[in-house]
Write an enzyme that holds these catalytic residues in place. Structure first.
Site, PDB file in Angstrom:
ATOM      1  N   LEU A 148       7.693   1.725   6.016  1.00 25.00           N
ATOM      2  CA  LEU A 148       8.703   0.665   5.997  1.00 25.00           C
ATOM      3  C   LEU A 148      10.074   1.172   5.561  1.00 25.00           C
ATOM      4  O   LEU A 148      11.087   0.893   6.239  1.00 25.00           O
ATOM      5  CB  LEU A 148       8.229  -0.491   5.117  1.00 25.00           C
ATOM      6  CG  LEU A 148       9.210  -1.655   4.924  1.00 25.00           C
ATOM      7  CD1 LEU A 148       9.678  -2.230   6.253  1.00 25.00           C
ATOM      8  CD2 LEU A 148       8.558  -2.745   4.060  1.00 25.00           C
ATOM      9  N   THR A 169       1.388   4.436   1.495  1.00 22.61           N
ATOM     10  CA  THR A 169       2.114   5.022   2.629  1.00 22.61           C
ATOM     11  C   THR A 169       3.073   4.012   3.256  1.00 22.61           C
ATOM     12  O   THR A 169       4.193   4.361   3.642  1.00 22.61           O
ATOM     13  CB  THR A 169       1.126   5.545   3.691  1.00 22.61           C
ATOM     14  OG1 THR A 169       0.272   6.515   3.092  1.00 22.61           O
ATOM     15  CG2 THR A 169       1.852   6.171   4.862  1.00 22.61           C
ATOM     16  N   CYS A 170       2.642   2.773   3.332  1.00 20.01           N
ATOM     17  CA  CYS A 170       3.486   1.732   3.934  1.00 20.01           C
ATOM     18  C   CYS A 170       4.731   1.477   3.088  1.00 20.01           C
ATOM     19  O   CYS A 170       5.825   1.276   3.623  1.00 20.01           O
ATOM     20  CB  CYS A 170       2.685   0.435   4.072  1.00 20.01           C
ATOM     21  SG  CYS A 170       1.120   0.631   4.949  1.00 20.01           S
ATOM     22  N   SER A 171       4.576   1.489   1.773  1.00 18.81           N
ATOM     23  CA  SER A 171       5.692   1.195   0.873  1.00 18.81           C
ATOM     24  C   SER A 171       6.611   2.376   0.614  1.00 18.81           C
ATOM     25  O   SER A 171       7.804   2.210   0.382  1.00 18.81           O
ATOM     26  CB  SER A 171       5.149   0.696  -0.483  1.00 18.81           C
ATOM     27  OG  SER A 171       4.456  -0.519  -0.333  1.00 18.81           O
ATOM     28  N   THR A 205       0.855  -1.191   0.000  1.00 16.97           N
ATOM     29  CA  THR A 205       0.000   0.000   0.000  1.00 16.97           C
ATOM     30  C   THR A 205       0.895   1.247   0.000  1.00 16.97           C
ATOM     31  O   THR A 205       2.036   1.204   0.466  1.00 16.97           O
ATOM     32  CB  THR A 205      -0.950  -0.004   1.203  1.00 16.97           C
ATOM     33  OG1 THR A 205      -0.193  -0.147   2.402  1.00 16.97           O
ATOM     34  CG2 THR A 205      -1.945  -1.155   1.113  1.00 16.97           C
TER      35      THR A 205
END
Length: 218
Positions: free
Chosen positions: A110, A104-106, A102
């Protein structure tokens, strides 16, 4: 004489009948039946809230519940690790994302921890782990896609056991991309199984759970 008497009696009977009130025949259509009224005490109105829950079961000072998470090691072998093994007698940073791949996560969450893993471990932290309610194969593919080596341990909480255990479920079932129930975004410092720092976001927001935010608390 007898015949005359009988005729007189019959005549009196007819006179009596004709002078009396005629019989009234009631049509079935005029009959009205009302069903009996049953009075029932109903419980108070039940209200269903569609607002997301933002309270968590876990807080600073709590001991993490044990759960088993999975991951692929450097030899491409599927392994499992318990929260107890990850944190007992150690300092560990655990952060969670709503979903692999996703935006924001990528792009932010992270990669931020991958880039700061060295600084975090220099503060005495033994392990940095990313948790997501995705299966281990997805976590492996995500790790390879971002070129992550051993900076961050990519842990699958595929059935959401750990996520539910600490009370941070995030229901995204109403979203068109079909995410279902995932985890709220957070970052925590755990020492010997006890939560020392907890930066918990409301839903999938990204305001307080970055690697930089956690470094400030170490």
């Amino acid at each position: 004489m007898a015949a005359a008497a009988l005729s007189s009696t019959v005549s009196r009977l007819f006179k009596s009948t004709s002078s009396s009130r005629p019989l009234s025949i009631i049509s079935p259509k005029t009959l009205s039946f009302s069903p009996p009224t049953i009075s029932r005490r109903l419980p108070g109105a039940v209200r269903f809230s569609t607002a997301p829950r933002i309270s968590a079961a876990i807080s600073v000072g709590d001991k993490l519940p044990d759960a088993t998470l999975s991951y692929f090691d450097s030899s491409d072998e599927l392994q499992t690790i318990s929260i107890s093994d990850l944190t007992s007698g150690k300092k560990a940073v655990i952060f969670a994302v709503p979903g692999a791949f996703t935006p924001t996560c990528s792009q932010k969450h992270l990669p931020g921890f991958v880039g700061k893993a060295g600084e975090i471990k220099a503060k005495g932290v033994d392990a940095v782990a990313c948790v997501s309610v995705n299966d281990a194969f997805v976590m492996k593919a995500w790790k390879e896609n971002l070129g992550i080596r051993d900076e961050v341990l990519m842990l699958s909480d595929g059935n959401g056991v750990f996520t539910r255990g600490i009370g941070v479920e995030l229901d995204l079932s109403d979203k068109p991309v079909g995410l279902g129930v995932r985890s709220r975004r957070y970052a925590m410092l755990v020492e010997d199984g006890i939560v020392k720092v907890l930066n918990l976001e409301e839903g999938g927001a990204f305001n307080v759970s970055s690697a930089e935010d956690l470094l400030k608390a170490l």
